[in-house]
Design a protein around this motif. Structure first.
Motif, PDB file in Angstrom:
ATOM      1  N   THR A 243      29.919  50.341  36.052  1.00 43.13           N
ATOM      2  CA  THR A 243      31.214  50.554  36.683  1.00 43.13           C
ATOM      3  C   THR A 243      31.117  50.929  38.158  1.00 43.13           C
ATOM      4  O   THR A 243      32.121  51.306  38.762  1.00 43.13           O
ATOM      5  N   THR A 244      29.933  50.807  38.727  1.00 41.43           N
ATOM      6  CA  THR A 244      29.729  51.098  40.143  1.00 41.43           C
ATOM      7  C   THR A 244      29.365  49.812  40.871  1.00 41.43           C
ATOM      8  O   THR A 244      28.406  49.124  40.491  1.00 41.43           O
ATOM      9  N   MET A 245      30.124  49.470  41.896  1.00 39.93           N
ATOM     10  CA  MET A 245      29.859  48.242  42.637  1.00 39.93           C
ATOM     11  C   MET A 245      28.512  48.316  43.349  1.00 39.93           C
ATOM     12  O   MET A 245      28.196  49.320  43.997  1.00 39.93           O
TER      13      MET A 245
ATOM     14  N   SER B 107      40.669  50.871  35.891  1.00 43.76           N
ATOM     15  CA  SER B 107      39.634  50.671  36.901  1.00 43.76           C
ATOM     16  C   SER B 107      38.330  50.215  36.263  1.00 43.76           C
ATOM     17  O   SER B 107      37.809  50.862  35.352  1.00 43.76           O
ATOM     18  N   MET B 108      37.820  49.096  36.726  1.00 47.98           N
ATOM     19  CA  MET B 108      36.533  48.553  36.294  1.00 47.98           C
ATOM     20  C   MET B 108      36.480  48.308  34.793  1.00 47.98           C
ATOM     21  O   MET B 108      35.441  48.450  34.154  1.00 47.98           O
ATOM     22  N   ARG B 109      37.627  47.910  34.227  1.00 50.26           N
ATOM     23  CA  ARG B 109      37.647  47.613  32.797  1.00 50.26           C
ATOM     24  C   ARG B 109      38.972  46.959  32.434  1.00 50.26           C
ATOM     25  O   ARG B 109      39.941  46.994  33.196  1.00 50.26           O
ATOM     26  N   GLN B 110      39.023  46.369  31.239  1.00 47.39           N
ATOM     27  CA  GLN B 110      40.248  46.001  30.558  1.00 47.39           C
ATOM     28  C   GLN B 110      40.030  46.329  29.093  1.00 47.39           C
ATOM     29  O   GLN B 110      39.262  45.655  28.397  1.00 47.39           O
TER      30      GLN B 110
ATOM     31  N   THR C 259      32.212  46.312  36.289  1.00 48.90           N
ATOM     32  CA  THR C 259      32.766  45.842  37.562  1.00 48.90           C
ATOM     33  C   THR C 259      33.235  44.401  37.464  1.00 48.90           C
ATOM     34  O   THR C 259      34.136  43.985  38.187  1.00 48.90           O
ATOM     35  N   PHE C 260      32.631  43.648  36.548  1.00 46.08           N
ATOM     36  CA  PHE C 260      32.937  42.228  36.393  1.00 46.08           C
ATOM     37  C   PHE C 260      34.224  41.998  35.611  1.00 46.08           C
ATOM     38  O   PHE C 260      34.628  40.858  35.401  1.00 46.08           O
ATOM     39  N   PHE C 261      34.875  43.084  35.162  1.00 46.24           N
ATOM     40  CA  PHE C 261      36.191  42.983  34.523  1.00 46.24           C
ATOM     41  C   PHE C 261      37.281  43.630  35.385  1.00 46.24           C
ATOM     42  O   PHE C 261      38.390  43.860  34.909  1.00 46.24           O
ATOM     43  N   ARG C 262      36.970  43.928  36.636  1.00 39.69           N
ATOM     44  CA  ARG C 262      37.947  44.609  37.484  1.00 39.69           C
ATOM     45  C   ARG C 262      39.102  43.679  37.862  1.00 39.69           C
ATOM     46  O   ARG C 262      38.966  42.459  37.866  1.00 39.69           O
ATOM     47  N   SER C 263      40.230  44.295  38.174  1.00 42.62           N
ATOM     48  CA  SER C 263      41.446  43.564  38.525  1.00 42.62           C
ATOM     49  C   SER C 263      41.447  43.230  40.010  1.00 42.62           C
ATOM     50  O   SER C 263      41.235  44.116  40.852  1.00 42.62           O
ATOM     51  N   ALA C 264      41.704  41.969  40.334  1.00 45.23           N
ATOM     52  CA  ALA C 264      41.692  41.559  41.739  1.00 45.23           C
ATOM     53  C   ALA C 264      42.520  40.301  41.946  1.00 45.23           C
ATOM     54  O   ALA C 264      42.648  39.469  41.046  1.00 45.23           O
ATOM     55  N   ILE C 265      43.070  40.197  43.136  1.00 47.77           N
ATOM     56  CA  ILE C 265      43.752  38.983  43.590  1.00 47.77           C
ATOM     57  C   ILE C 265      43.055  38.536  44.859  1.00 47.77           C
ATOM     58  O   ILE C 265      42.931  39.306  45.822  1.00 47.77           O
ATOM     59  N   PHE C 266      42.571  37.301  44.863  1.00 46.89           N
ATOM     60  CA  PHE C 266      41.919  36.740  46.044  1.00 46.89           C
ATOM     61  C   PHE C 266      42.871  35.711  46.655  1.00 46.89           C
ATOM     62  O   PHE C 266      43.157  34.680  46.037  1.00 46.89           O
ATOM     63  N   THR C 267      43.375  36.003  47.829  1.00 43.19           N
ATOM     64  CA  THR C 267      44.418  35.173  48.428  1.00 43.19           C
ATOM     65  C   THR C 267      43.830  34.088  49.324  1.00 43.19           C
ATOM     66  O   THR C 267      42.783  34.274  49.949  1.00 43.19           O
TER      67      THR C 267
ATOM     68  N   ARG D  47      48.384  54.395  38.346  1.00 47.04           N
ATOM     69  CA  ARG D  47      48.479  53.768  39.662  1.00 47.04           C
ATOM     70  C   ARG D  47      47.721  52.447  39.628  1.00 47.04           C
ATOM     71  O   ARG D  47      46.616  52.351  39.084  1.00 47.04           O
ATOM     72  N   ILE D  48      48.290  51.415  40.198  1.00 40.80           N
ATOM     73  CA  ILE D  48      47.658  50.092  40.222  1.00 40.80           C
ATOM     74  C   ILE D  48      46.401  50.126  41.084  1.00 40.80           C
ATOM     75  O   ILE D  48      46.430  50.623  42.222  1.00 40.80           O
ATOM     76  N   VAL D  49      45.320  49.607  40.544  1.00 40.04           N
ATOM     77  CA  VAL D  49      44.041  49.589  41.258  1.00 40.04           C
ATOM     78  C   VAL D  49      43.629  48.176  41.661  1.00 40.04           C
ATOM     79  O   VAL D  49      42.529  47.969  42.184  1.00 40.04           O
ATOM     80  N   THR D  50      44.497  47.210  41.428  1.00 42.51           N
ATOM     81  CA  THR D  50      44.195  45.816  41.772  1.00 42.51           C
ATOM     82  C   THR D  50      43.842  45.680  43.247  1.00 42.51           C
ATOM     83  O   THR D  50      44.598  46.109  44.124  1.00 42.51           O
TER      84      THR D  50
END
Length: 217
Positions: free
Chosen positions: A11-13, A129-132, A138-146, A174-177
């Motif tokens: 869970t640590t980048m 954070s760092m999960r679902q 870390t490979f399950f973290r929430s992200a949007i790449f624009t 709180r949203i962590v995306t």
């Protein structure tokens, strides 16, 4: 102590210096989409746009989007990290920096980016954070790449709107995306493409908060 250390590592980048070296050539993937038969790689026809969403297991996330009117093709892959051309095994070490990501090629004249954002925020828990759920790393973290400035503005506005909706519903999270410009997207191996249609009984790790995305006035 061992389990604590393993959890912390997952869970640590990693830093760029810690990341795996990777490889110079792309790994082999499927040539075409298993559902609609269209090519997974471009060039794509017409005025298509590309969106990238990370929301937990890409096998579960991808199937949310490919049935939608206006989606040309979807693909599973890796984004947001350091290691060039990673494999799935590389990813699972938590030493590539990537997160499981779905690429969506869509026709903006038929489906808007905001509609895609609504699905993104509703169908996973962006406050984790760092999960679902039980999928941790870390490979399950929430992200949007624009891919455009407009996408970034819409994504930031959508995040703010959904945060307000969560608060109004009494959800304390709180949203962590993370919202960042897209860099290199690496296609996952062939067996991960459209995994859900090949394995219909596979478990889905995605679960939303139960709070609806606010509708536009």
């Amino acid at each position: 102590m061992f389990l604590v250390e393993m959890f912390q590592r997952k869970t640590t980048m990693p830093t760029r210096a810690e990341a795996l070296a990777g490889r110079p050539d792309p790994i082999e993937t499927a040539p075409a989409h298993a559902v609609n038969g269209r090519a997974l790689k471009g060039p794509f026809p017409g005025a298509m746009e590309i969106a990238y969403f990370a929301m937990g297991r890409f096998s579960a996330a991808e199937k949310l989007f490919w049935p939608l009117e206006g989606i040309h093709v979807t693909a599973a892959g890796y984004a947001g990290g350091f290691t060039p051309n990673p494999t799935y095994q590389d990813l699972m070490t938590a030493l590539t920096g990537h997160t499981e990501t779905v690429m969506l090629v869509f026709d903006p004249a038929r489906i808007g980016y905001r509609t895609l954002l609504e699905i993104f925020f509703e169908r996973h828990d962006p406050t984790q954070s760092m999960r679902q759920g039980n999928d941790i790393g870390t490979f399950f973290r929430s992200a949007i790449f624009t891919t455009t400035q407009l996408q970034r503005e819409q994504a930031e506005a959508a995040l703010d709107a959904y945060q307000e909706a969560l608060a109004a519903a009494g959800h304390s999270g709180r949203i962590v995306t993370a919202i960042t410009p897209a860099t290199e997207f690496y296609y996952a191996e062939a067996n991960h493409q459209q995994h859900a249609v090949k394995n219909p009984n596979a478990q889905s790790g995605l679960k939303g908060t139960g709070v609806a995305f606010p509708k536009q006035a």
